[in-house]
Design a protein around this motif. Sequence first.
Motif, PDB file in Angstrom:
ATOM      1  N   GLN A 142      10.558  10.791  -0.460  1.00  0.00           N
ATOM      2  CA  GLN A 142       9.808  10.132   0.622  1.00  0.00           C
ATOM      3  C   GLN A 142       8.803   9.134   0.060  1.00  0.00           C
ATOM      4  N   GLN A 143       8.166   9.511  -1.058  1.00  0.00           N
ATOM      5  CA  GLN A 143       7.203   8.592  -1.646  1.00  0.00           C
ATOM      6  C   GLN A 143       7.911   7.350  -2.192  1.00  0.00           C
ATOM      7  N   ARG A 144       9.139   7.515  -2.664  1.00  0.00           N
ATOM      8  CA  ARG A 144       9.900   6.337  -3.115  1.00  0.00           C
ATOM      9  C   ARG A 144      10.178   5.393  -1.946  1.00  0.00           C
ATOM     10  N   VAL A 145      10.463   5.986  -0.762  1.00  0.00           N
ATOM     11  CA  VAL A 145      10.675   5.147   0.421  1.00  0.00           C
ATOM     12  C   VAL A 145       9.395   4.357   0.720  1.00  0.00           C
ATOM     13  N   ALA A 146       8.253   5.066   0.656  1.00  0.00           N
ATOM     14  CA  ALA A 146       6.973   4.400   0.937  1.00  0.00           C
ATOM     15  C   ALA A 146       6.720   3.274  -0.066  1.00  0.00           C
ATOM     16  N   ILE A 147       7.090   3.522  -1.356  1.00  0.00           N
ATOM     17  CA  ILE A 147       6.899   2.476  -2.360  1.00  0.00           C
ATOM     18  C   ILE A 147       7.824   1.301  -2.068  1.00  0.00           C
ATOM     19  N   ALA A 148       9.065   1.609  -1.668  1.00  0.00           N
ATOM     20  CA  ALA A 148      10.003   0.539  -1.326  1.00  0.00           C
ATOM     21  C   ALA A 148       9.451  -0.303  -0.187  1.00  0.00           C
ATOM     22  N   GLY A 180       8.792  10.602 -12.257  1.00  0.00           N
ATOM     23  CA  GLY A 180       9.739   9.648 -11.675  1.00  0.00           C
ATOM     24  C   GLY A 180       9.025   8.568 -10.878  1.00  0.00           C
ATOM     25  N   ILE A 181       8.027   9.008 -10.077  1.00  0.00           N
ATOM     26  CA  ILE A 181       7.269   8.042  -9.268  1.00  0.00           C
ATOM     27  C   ILE A 181       6.565   7.038 -10.169  1.00  0.00           C
ATOM     28  N   MET A 182       5.965   7.549 -11.263  1.00  0.00           N
ATOM     29  CA  MET A 182       5.253   6.660 -12.174  1.00  0.00           C
ATOM     30  C   MET A 182       6.203   5.659 -12.808  1.00  0.00           C
ATOM     31  N   LYS A 183       7.439   6.101 -13.063  1.00  0.00           N
ATOM     32  CA  LYS A 183       8.416   5.161 -13.636  1.00  0.00           C
ATOM     33  C   LYS A 183       8.707   4.023 -12.660  1.00  0.00           C
ATOM     34  N   VAL A 184       8.788   4.391 -11.381  1.00  0.00           N
ATOM     35  CA  VAL A 184       9.036   3.350 -10.370  1.00  0.00           C
ATOM     36  C   VAL A 184       7.861   2.367 -10.331  1.00  0.00           C
ATOM     37  N   LEU A 185       6.615   2.916 -10.353  1.00  0.00           N
ATOM     38  CA  LEU A 185       5.445   2.036 -10.318  1.00  0.00           C
ATOM     39  C   LEU A 185       5.405   1.151 -11.564  1.00  0.00           C
ATOM     40  N   ASP A 186       5.788   1.718 -12.684  1.00  0.00           N
ATOM     41  CA  ASP A 186       5.797   0.967 -13.932  1.00  0.00           C
ATOM     42  C   ASP A 186       6.824  -0.170 -13.865  1.00  0.00           C
ATOM     43  N   ARG A 187       7.992   0.146 -13.252  1.00  0.00           N
ATOM     44  CA  ARG A 187       9.028  -0.869 -13.104  1.00  0.00           C
ATOM     45  C   ARG A 187       8.523  -2.023 -12.233  1.00  0.00           C
ATOM     46  N   ILE A 188       7.808  -1.640 -11.169  1.00  0.00           N
ATOM     47  CA  ILE A 188       7.268  -2.673 -10.276  1.00  0.00           C
ATOM     48  C   ILE A 188       6.225  -3.505 -11.018  1.00  0.00           C
ATOM     49  N   ASN A 189       5.412  -2.852 -11.836  1.00  0.00           N
ATOM     50  CA  ASN A 189       4.393  -3.551 -12.613  1.00  0.00           C
ATOM     51  C   ASN A 189       5.036  -4.563 -13.570  1.00  0.00           C
ATOM     52  N   ARG A 190       6.194  -4.198 -14.103  1.00  0.00           N
ATOM     53  CA  ARG A 190       6.870  -5.097 -15.049  1.00  0.00           C
ATOM     54  C   ARG A 190       7.409  -6.359 -14.379  1.00  0.00           C
ATOM     55  N   THR A 191       7.590  -6.335 -13.027  1.00  0.00           N
ATOM     56  CA  THR A 191       8.016  -7.570 -12.353  1.00  0.00           C
ATOM     57  C   THR A 191       6.858  -8.543 -12.174  1.00  0.00           C
ATOM     58  N   CYS A 248       0.818  -1.205   0.000  1.00  0.00           N
ATOM     59  CA  CYS A 248       0.000   0.000   0.000  1.00  0.00           C
ATOM     60  C   CYS A 248       0.855   1.259   0.000  1.00  0.00           C
ATOM     61  N   VAL A 249       0.443   2.240  -0.832  1.00  0.00           N
ATOM     62  CA  VAL A 249       1.117   3.535  -0.869  1.00  0.00           C
ATOM     63  C   VAL A 249       0.040   4.608  -0.759  1.00  0.00           C
ATOM     64  N   PHE A 250       0.349   5.680   0.014  1.00  0.00           N
ATOM     65  CA  PHE A 250      -0.661   6.716   0.238  1.00  0.00           C
ATOM     66  C   PHE A 250      -0.132   8.079  -0.171  1.00  0.00           C
TER      67      PHE A 250
END
Lengths: 301, 229
Positions: free
Chosen positions: B144-150, B176-187, B84-86
Amino acid sequence: MRAQFVLSEIWIGLRRNLTMTIAVIVTVAVSLALFGSGLLIRKQVDSMKNFWYDKIQVSVFLCVESSTDPHCKGRVPNPQQKQAIQRDLQNMPEVNKVFYESQDDAWKRFQERFANNKAFVEASSKKDMPDSFRVQLKDPKDYDVVASAVEGREGVDSVANERQVLERFFAMLNGLRDAAFLVALIQVIAAALLIGNTIRLAAYSRRRETGIMRLVGASNFYIQLPFLLEGAIAGLIGGVIASGLIVGAKQFLFDNLQSYFNFTMTLSWGAVAEVIVFSITVGVLLCSAASFLTLRRYLRV
Amino acid sequence: MIHFDTVTKVYSSQNRPALDAVSMDIDKGEFLFLVGPSGSGKSTFLRLVLKEERPSKGRIHVAGKDLQRLSNWKVPHLRRRIGCVFQDFRLLPNKNVFENVAFALEVIGKPRRFIRKVVPEVVDLVGLEGKAHRMPDELSGGEQQRVAIARAFVNRPMILLADEPTGNIDPATSIGIMKVLDRINRTGTTVVMATHDAAIVDSMRKRVVELEHGRLVRDQSRGVYGQAY
């Protein structure tokens, strides 16, 4: 389960609410000390009852010259009258044995008992000591029957019921015990409310952590454990302090009381240890239960 | 992966349902935008997936589990498979980046050796190389949001729920945040993102589900935010 993580959480929790924690510990300690003392009094009374009720005698004191009782009128019973009283007593079905205690014996016993009170002994004389029949009963409950049979008979000064004297004393101790239990109960309620409040504060100040724990799927047990142990540890510390107070009570109250009343029954340390273990267990369980009930309200999982 | 069957949710304090007979299927590995104005039921949808709320009517399946039949003590195990990310990050201010991410593993009882190995990998994955020992207040909003995503991703969940993750972040950083979410989606992780951010939805061209007053009004693959219909 990671012990180090849980322990550090507990430590943080206890330190964060230091004043509340101290209040909890003090309340628990006082309440458990009173509770334990009540248990000690009960043990004392029980053991004294067992000891004394077996040895209970009805003492039939005979008139002597110095008797103040009006129906003696200064007349001392003659040997025939004494024998008649003894025979009648022995013939009663409730009676086990009858001993005669002469004035000589009574005087000797008196001197022994008050050996450390010279002035009192010197002010008395052998003539003041009434001779008596000591009646041992088959069943100590029958003392009324025996007492009424000889009471008021010519030559009999008075009949003493040891049981009555003892029971008055036991009633006093039981009253003390009930008072201790009552105050302990009030303190227990106060302790439970205090714990509830402490845990509520702790749950509130850590709502961020517990919120994240919930989200990442920590089990309820894992989330609640630090709070539960916080309560339990406060209970344990309170219990340990209470056991110190109980040991003090045994040392300075009960043992003194016993030497004062010339008891032969001292409370054993085994009995004290039993009471202490029981009190600490009650303390820990009580605090854990209070924490648990509060958590269910304030830490929805 | 997520299956809603005519789900209705009425909160006891309101007459109008927050969700009104919503049915939808989200497959494994999908990336889905949940759009709609405030109060349209996006957050309720996410809370229902986490079993933080129970539906008033209808059935929900998540990760193969029927939530209605899932007993309360098993809910934590469900949540371990959902990240979960908020909008407000929800980091612990007295822990550094590494500790914030490690916290998610510590509290589900993972061994320390595992944590030391996995956390730095995830911190790198979200683009915070070399910042593992910073405190949250030393980081920008995006970081900070990247930490929350991690933290949400460190336990390799099957589903990642994001509730307005770019709501507090400027548009440039949001990319940048969307790129991280996209990377996670690709896994292979299913990502469900509730958002107001039209530019992001339009640029990603993923499946878009629109809610309005609790009703599902649009479900479009490769959609945009403000589709005229």
